[in-house]
Scaffold this motif. Structure first.
Motif, PDB file in Angstrom:
ATOM      1  N   GLN A  65       0.829  -1.218   0.000  1.00 51.00           N
ATOM      2  CA  GLN A  65       0.000   0.000   0.000  1.00 51.00           C
ATOM      3  C   GLN A  65       0.857   1.259   0.000  1.00 51.00           C
ATOM      4  O   GLN A  65       0.549   2.231  -0.676  1.00 51.00           O
ATOM      5  N   ARG A  66       1.993   1.207   0.783  1.00 48.34           N
ATOM      6  CA  ARG A  66       2.886   2.361   0.771  1.00 48.34           C
ATOM      7  C   ARG A  66       3.512   2.556  -0.615  1.00 48.34           C
ATOM      8  O   ARG A  66       3.699   3.679  -1.081  1.00 48.34           O
ATOM      9  N   ALA A  67       3.803   1.439  -1.262  1.00 49.14           N
ATOM     10  CA  ALA A  67       4.374   1.530  -2.611  1.00 49.14           C
ATOM     11  C   ALA A  67       3.358   2.130  -3.587  1.00 49.14           C
ATOM     12  O   ALA A  67       3.696   2.953  -4.454  1.00 49.14           O
ATOM     13  N   LEU A  68       2.075   1.741  -3.448  1.00 51.34           N
ATOM     14  CA  LEU A  68       1.035   2.302  -4.322  1.00 51.34           C
ATOM     15  C   LEU A  68       0.877   3.806  -4.099  1.00 51.34           C
ATOM     16  O   LEU A  68       0.662   4.569  -5.039  1.00 51.34           O
ATOM     17  N   ILE A  69       1.012   4.207  -2.850  1.00 53.90           N
ATOM     18  CA  ILE A  69       0.915   5.646  -2.549  1.00 53.90           C
ATOM     19  C   ILE A  69       2.063   6.394  -3.216  1.00 53.90           C
ATOM     20  O   ILE A  69       1.887   7.462  -3.788  1.00 53.90           O
ATOM     21  N   ARG A  70       3.310   5.808  -3.138  1.00 53.15           N
ATOM     22  CA  ARG A  70       4.443   6.447  -3.791  1.00 53.15           C
ATOM     23  C   ARG A  70       4.232   6.511  -5.310  1.00 53.15           C
ATOM     24  O   ARG A  70       4.527   7.507  -5.964  1.00 53.15           O
ATOM     25  N   TRP A  71       3.734   5.388  -5.868  1.00 53.41           N
ATOM     26  CA  TRP A  71       3.457   5.379  -7.320  1.00 53.41           C
ATOM     27  C   TRP A  71       2.407   6.437  -7.689  1.00 53.41           C
ATOM     28  O   TRP A  71       2.500   7.080  -8.713  1.00 53.41           O
ATOM     29  N   ARG A  72       1.406   6.556  -6.838  1.00 56.53           N
ATOM     30  CA  ARG A  72       0.337   7.535  -7.141  1.00 56.53           C
ATOM     31  C   ARG A  72       0.895   8.955  -7.190  1.00 56.53           C
ATOM     32  O   ARG A  72       0.532   9.748  -8.060  1.00 56.53           O
ATOM     33  N   ARG A  73       1.807   9.266  -6.219  1.00 54.12           N
ATOM     34  CA  ARG A  73       2.426  10.586  -6.245  1.00 54.12           C
ATOM     35  C   ARG A  73       3.295  10.763  -7.486  1.00 54.12           C
ATOM     36  O   ARG A  73       3.363  11.847  -8.063  1.00 54.12           O
ATOM     37  N   GLU A  74       3.926   9.719  -7.902  1.00 57.58           N
ATOM     38  CA  GLU A  74       4.824   9.790  -9.049  1.00 57.58           C
ATOM     39  C   GLU A  74       4.044   9.893 -10.370  1.00 57.58           C
ATOM     40  O   GLU A  74       4.390  10.685 -11.243  1.00 57.58           O
ATOM     41  N   LEU A  75       3.000   9.086 -10.482  1.00 56.20           N
ATOM     42  CA  LEU A  75       2.278   8.997 -11.754  1.00 56.20           C
ATOM     43  C   LEU A  75       1.035   9.875 -11.832  1.00 56.20           C
ATOM     44  O   LEU A  75       0.509  10.101 -12.924  1.00 56.20           O
ATOM     45  N   LYS A  76       0.540  10.328 -10.643  1.00 60.84           N
ATOM     46  CA  LYS A  76      -0.689  11.115 -10.581  1.00 60.84           C
ATOM     47  C   LYS A  76      -1.818  10.383 -11.281  1.00 60.84           C
ATOM     48  O   LYS A  76      -2.464  10.892 -12.219  1.00 60.84           O
ATOM     49  N   ALA A  77      -2.042   9.142 -10.827  1.00 59.98           N
ATOM     50  CA  ALA A  77      -3.026   8.292 -11.476  1.00 59.98           C
ATOM     51  C   ALA A  77      -3.654   7.368 -10.445  1.00 59.98           C
ATOM     52  O   ALA A  77      -3.135   7.171  -9.340  1.00 59.98           O
ATOM     53  N   ASP A  78      -4.807   6.775 -10.816  1.00 57.03           N
ATOM     54  CA  ASP A  78      -5.408   5.709 -10.034  1.00 57.03           C
ATOM     55  C   ASP A  78      -4.680   4.405 -10.398  1.00 57.03           C
ATOM     56  O   ASP A  78      -4.409   4.144 -11.579  1.00 57.03           O
TER      57      ASP A  78
END
Length: 432
Positions: A65-78
């Protein structure tokens, strides 16, 4: 080509089309801003960043989940993380479809053009879809407002130009209908409204010239009849000793009728030729005028009217014509005249007016004839020419009343007879 472009329907169509083109451009701009499908190719080239942020295959759910949060900040996507077997491991944002396991590398999913699938080195899949901006609803509202403003601003000059021409035409037609035959419409442009204005101006000019020539002819002919009438009158006086009394009486009556006809023709021509606002505005003792005319014909007067503003000569002629008409058609019954003052402008009850009623006991006027008797030279069916009427008296009454801002109407006088009611704005004070 210029003539075609000046057509009204072409200008309206072009204005609306331009507004729609601008609105479409605005819509496309907003759509590109908020539609994620248009930004899916923005994921290309970020595979290395995703690989670097990927947690190990055996990571806990919290680490995923923490990795998904980092990805979300990076990609600005769902985002959604799936295993190599298509099982969902975690998600953040909106629900996303599972990966297409037949895909060999990262790319846009064939079944979902707005969804991008990242294939991680260990076989897992990261599904991403650009998130809508938080202000997407506000953007749509702004878009609608911009479209409305564009249509309003773009269409207003064209619509206003058309309606202003129609308003000018309307004002000129109304002025012309009120009797101002010199009224014309300014001709601007070459569209249908301008052509209509030009046609109206041409027609109005022809009618004005025709009416002017007719009035001039009538006035000149009436004036020229004075000389032969005077000679006829002198000849009758010279025949006084040789002609029989009956012949002299008949000749005198015919001369009087002819004299009256000429006098009324001249007055009608003068009223037609004069501007609508040319009536004098001196203070007139209307009660005194009516009383004098009633005494002349032996009519009974009741009430007072006060002071009017107008032309004393014309008002006297109006009263005299009404009394002579009542005397002529009323038989042996006495003519009754009533004066009253209606309304009180000072008390807030509207404009004060004077009411004059002249009633007779004759056969009356049929309801269908009560308007026609005010037409020039119109006589009731069966009326004899020997009665002395030339058919202009009541027409002059209406002309004079309207020149003073009033009106006249014919009403029944009970079971028998007619009653003529004149209303005039007082514009003065009540006499003592």
């Amino acid at each position: 080509m210029r003539k075609f472009a000046s057509r009204m329907y072409v200008r309206i169509y072009a204005a609306l089309l331009a507004c729609l083109v601008i609105a479409a451009a605005l819509f496309a701009f907003i759509h590109l801003w908020i539609e994620p499908a248009r930004h899916v190719h923005g994921f290309s080239g970020v595979d290395a960043s995703v690989d670097g942020l990927a947690p190990p295959a055996g990571a806990s759910q919290e680490e995923l989940q923490r990795a998904l949060i980092r990805w979300r900040r990076e990609l600005k996507a769902d985002l959604a993380l799936y295993g190599a077997d298509g099982r969902q491991l975690g998600t953040i944002g909106r629900p996303l479809p599972g990966p297409d396991l037949d895909m060999r590398s990262s790319g846009v999913m064939p079944a979902y053009p707005s969804v991008f699938a990242f294939k991680l080195p260990d076989g897992r899949w990261l599904i991403a879809q650009k998130a809508y901006p938080h202000n997407a609803s506000a953007a749509m509202l702004v878009l609608l407002l911009m479209i409305a403003a564009t249509v309003a601003v773009g269409a207003y000059p064209v619509v206003r130009r058309i309606t202003s021409g129609l308003e000018q035409l309307q004002r000129s037609v109304q002025a012309w209908g009120r009797g101002d035959l010199a009224a014309r419409v300014p001709v601007q442009g070459r569209d249908e409204v301008a052509q209509l204005a030009a046609s109206f101006n041409e027609s109005a000019a022809r009618i004005e010239a025709l009416v002017g020539a007719q009035k001039s002819l009538l006035a000149n002919a009436s004036h020229e009849l004075r000389s032969p009438l005077a000679r006829i009158r002198m000849a009758v006086e010279l025949l006084e000793d040789s002609a029989s009394p009956a012949m002299r009486q008949e000749l005198g009556r015919n001369i009087s009728e002819l004299d009256q006809l000429i006098d009324e023709l001249l007055l009608a021509s003068r009223l037609d030729a004069a501007p609508a606002d040319s009536v004098g505005q001196e203070e007139v003792d209307f009660t005194g005028i009516v009383a004098e005319e009633c005494a002349r014909v032996g009519a009974a007067l009741d009430g007072v009217a006060g002071i009017l503003r107008g032309d004393a000569t014309l008002l006297r002629r109006m009263v005299r014509n009404l009394l002579e008409n009542a005397k002529r058609h009323g038989g042996s019954a006495q003519v009754s005249v009533a004066l009253a003052r209606d309304g009180d402008g000072d008390a807030g009850g509207g404009m004060a007016s004077v009411r004059l009623e002249v009633c007779d006991g004759g056969p009356g006027v049929p309801p269908e004839e009560r308007e026609r008797i005010f037409e020039p030279f119109y006589r009731l069916p069966g009326a004899s020419e020997k009665a002395g009427s030339v058919g202009l008296g009541l027409a002059l009454v209406r002309q004079i009343a309207r020149r003073h801002g009033g009106e006249v109407e014919c009403l029944p006088n009970g079971a028998r007879g007619a009653c003529f009611r004149v209303r005039l704005p007082s514009g003065g004070r009540t006499s003592a």
